[in-house]
Design a protein around this motif. Sequence first.
Motif, mmCIF file in Angstrom:
data_model
loop_
_atom_site.group_PDB
_atom_site.id
_atom_site.type_symbol
_atom_site.label_atom_id
_atom_site.label_comp_id
_atom_site.label_asym_id
_atom_site.label_seq_id
_atom_site.Cartn_x
_atom_site.Cartn_y
_atom_site.Cartn_z
ATOM 1 N N GLU A 97 62.650 -34.941 -19.718
ATOM 2 C CA GLU A 97 63.183 -34.626 -20.961
ATOM 3 C C GLU A 97 64.321 -33.906 -20.976
ATOM 4 O O GLU A 97 65.678 -34.021 -21.216
ATOM 5 C CB GLU A 97 62.375 -34.287 -22.090
ATOM 6 C CG GLU A 97 61.501 -35.264 -22.761
ATOM 7 C CD GLU A 97 59.981 -34.653 -23.363
ATOM 8 O OE1 GLU A 97 61.099 -33.118 -23.364
ATOM 9 O OE2 GLU A 97 59.408 -35.097 -23.872
ATOM 10 N N ARG A 137 66.537 -41.872 -24.750
ATOM 11 C CA ARG A 137 66.111 -42.370 -25.749
ATOM 12 C C ARG A 137 67.217 -43.097 -27.268
ATOM 13 O O ARG A 137 66.913 -44.257 -27.868
ATOM 14 C CB ARG A 137 64.961 -42.425 -26.879
ATOM 15 C CG ARG A 137 63.642 -41.978 -25.947
ATOM 16 C CD ARG A 137 62.933 -40.859 -27.011
ATOM 17 N NE ARG A 137 62.079 -42.345 -28.010
ATOM 18 C CZ ARG A 137 61.285 -43.498 -27.708
ATOM 19 N NH1 ARG A 137 61.212 -43.344 -25.833
ATOM 20 N NH2 ARG A 137 61.057 -44.352 -28.986
ATOM 21 N N LEU A 140 68.267 -47.014 -27.251
ATOM 22 C CA LEU A 140 67.009 -48.241 -27.403
ATOM 23 C C LEU A 140 67.967 -49.280 -28.491
ATOM 24 O O LEU A 140 67.018 -49.839 -27.730
ATOM 25 C CB LEU A 140 66.168 -47.484 -28.128
ATOM 26 C CG LEU A 140 65.069 -46.742 -26.664
ATOM 27 C CD1 LEU A 140 63.842 -45.380 -27.779
ATOM 28 C CD2 LEU A 140 64.361 -47.562 -25.874
ATOM 29 N N GLY A 166 60.434 -46.875 -22.910
ATOM 30 C CA GLY A 166 58.971 -46.312 -23.189
ATOM 31 C C GLY A 166 58.649 -45.965 -24.764
ATOM 32 O O GLY A 166 60.333 -46.908 -25.686
ATOM 33 N N GLY A 167 58.289 -46.153 -25.548
ATOM 34 C CA GLY A 167 57.919 -45.889 -26.951
ATOM 35 C C GLY A 167 57.849 -47.271 -28.304
ATOM 36 O O GLY A 167 57.623 -48.323 -26.988
ATOM 37 N N LEU A 168 57.546 -47.010 -29.047
ATOM 38 C CA LEU A 168 57.391 -48.008 -30.183
ATOM 39 C C LEU A 168 57.799 -48.601 -30.280
ATOM 40 O O LEU A 168 57.887 -50.266 -30.437
ATOM 41 C CB LEU A 168 56.948 -48.123 -31.280
ATOM 42 C CG LEU A 168 55.592 -46.628 -31.414
ATOM 43 C CD1 LEU A 168 55.597 -46.227 -33.356
ATOM 44 C CD2 LEU A 168 54.121 -47.464 -31.096
ATOM 45 N N GLU A 169 59.607 -48.855 -30.105
ATOM 46 C CA GLU A 169 59.879 -49.561 -30.450
ATOM 47 C C GLU A 169 60.666 -50.921 -29.061
ATOM 48 O O GLU A 169 60.918 -52.049 -29.191
ATOM 49 C CB GLU A 169 62.210 -49.073 -30.948
ATOM 50 C CG GLU A 169 61.959 -48.462 -31.275
ATOM 51 C CD GLU A 169 61.533 -47.038 -31.460
ATOM 52 O OE1 GLU A 169 60.851 -46.554 -29.988
ATOM 53 O OE2 GLU A 169 62.426 -45.998 -31.918
ATOM 54 N N ALA A 199 49.994 -47.066 -24.169
ATOM 55 C CA ALA A 199 51.501 -47.158 -25.238
ATOM 56 C C ALA A 199 51.105 -48.753 -25.702
ATOM 57 O O ALA A 199 51.908 -48.799 -26.460
ATOM 58 C CB ALA A 199 52.203 -46.635 -25.123
#
Length: 414
Positions: A97, A137, A140, A166-169, A199
């Motif tokens: 990060e 991010r 995205l 990654g991530g929900l999107e 995920a």
Amino acid sequence: MSTPALVRVVWWVIAIVGSLFAVVLLITLGHKLYTQIRWGYERRQRAAFLPRIQAYLTAEHGHFGTYVAGPLGAWDRRVILWTLLEQIRFVKGRTQERISAAFEELGFVSEERHKLTDRRSMKRVEGAEKLGRMMSRQPLPDLVRLMQDPVPEVRIRAAKALGNIGGLEAVASLLGALRDTNRWSALRIADILAGLGQAAVEPLLHEFPRLPPPARVPAIDILGRLRAPAAVPLLVSLLSDADDNARARAAHSLGVVGDPRAAPELVRALEDPAWPVRAMAAKALGMLAGAVGIEALEAALGDREWWVRSNAADALRQKGEPGHRALVRLLDGPDAYAAQKAAWMLQEAGVLDHYVAQLVDGTGRERAAARALLAKLVGLQRIDLLTDIAQRHKDPQVRAALTDLLAIVTVAPR
């Protein structure tokens, strides 16, 4: 043309060619000198920047500019960019990060986002690839839009970038691509989704009923590769699917997940009318811990299809001691193929080495049992390994015992 005029023309040609050669030589030497100067400068700057970059990464708070003060020239920015891209490959969590935040602070993310709208497809590819490596991010939404690009290579680079970030999107966008099999290779998207880890499990389970047939089999493989216990109920239900391929892949994925709850269903799948399903069920049972399914695997060694028999024998080998005992029993069975395959698996598992050692080191009962079993191998014409051991074993007593066994044992033809 007179001779003096011809001489002048030749001299002019020589002068022009020589001048062109000199210009090319100067350009080449100048470029080489420029490259060497830049590389030398970048090496020095990298050595100077690296301790400060490491200090930034290990700090709990603070902006990148606090550790590497500006203004930064183009060469310095290039050094920092490639140093950070190299560092981010090997880190996770907070350190990752921090590096992503540095990319954003220095404007690298904005520069690459701008490339995503370039009319040249190669620039869009370059931007998507670098953004995927920067793990920020911020881009995205831009990468999701790029999934609709008319150029296939741009679309797949955007998908890979989403998979890295990654991530929900990202999961939602990749699942949408998995549904659209006219524009995407389901296998390539499946590989990217599998890289997202846990995920992707819940969204994939939710989306599975709406997937088109070409995407269902890759999705089943993803659930297996993710080793998701939550997927076991769905995979078990797919053992009754109308599609032979879906049933076969579901059986394999259940084995990869390794949940023993699936064992009874896999045993039933050994009776499936489609041989690929039976073969995958046998293979899956070998991946599960415990002795469940050993009797069914013994019976599967008599299957009419070679792959089913082969997978069943290998599964028994993987079952440890209970499976090895089943293979020993098969040496006396009526099926010649099963007996031959059992002998091969016992050799692969190292069980024969144990029996060979017992010819000398075992008790009277163990020596008799070892001799009886090895005699069965001679009767099956599986004497290649025994002959080799009889010639090469370090213990002369073992060599003598095997030589004696090979010489005197006679078994009626099967």
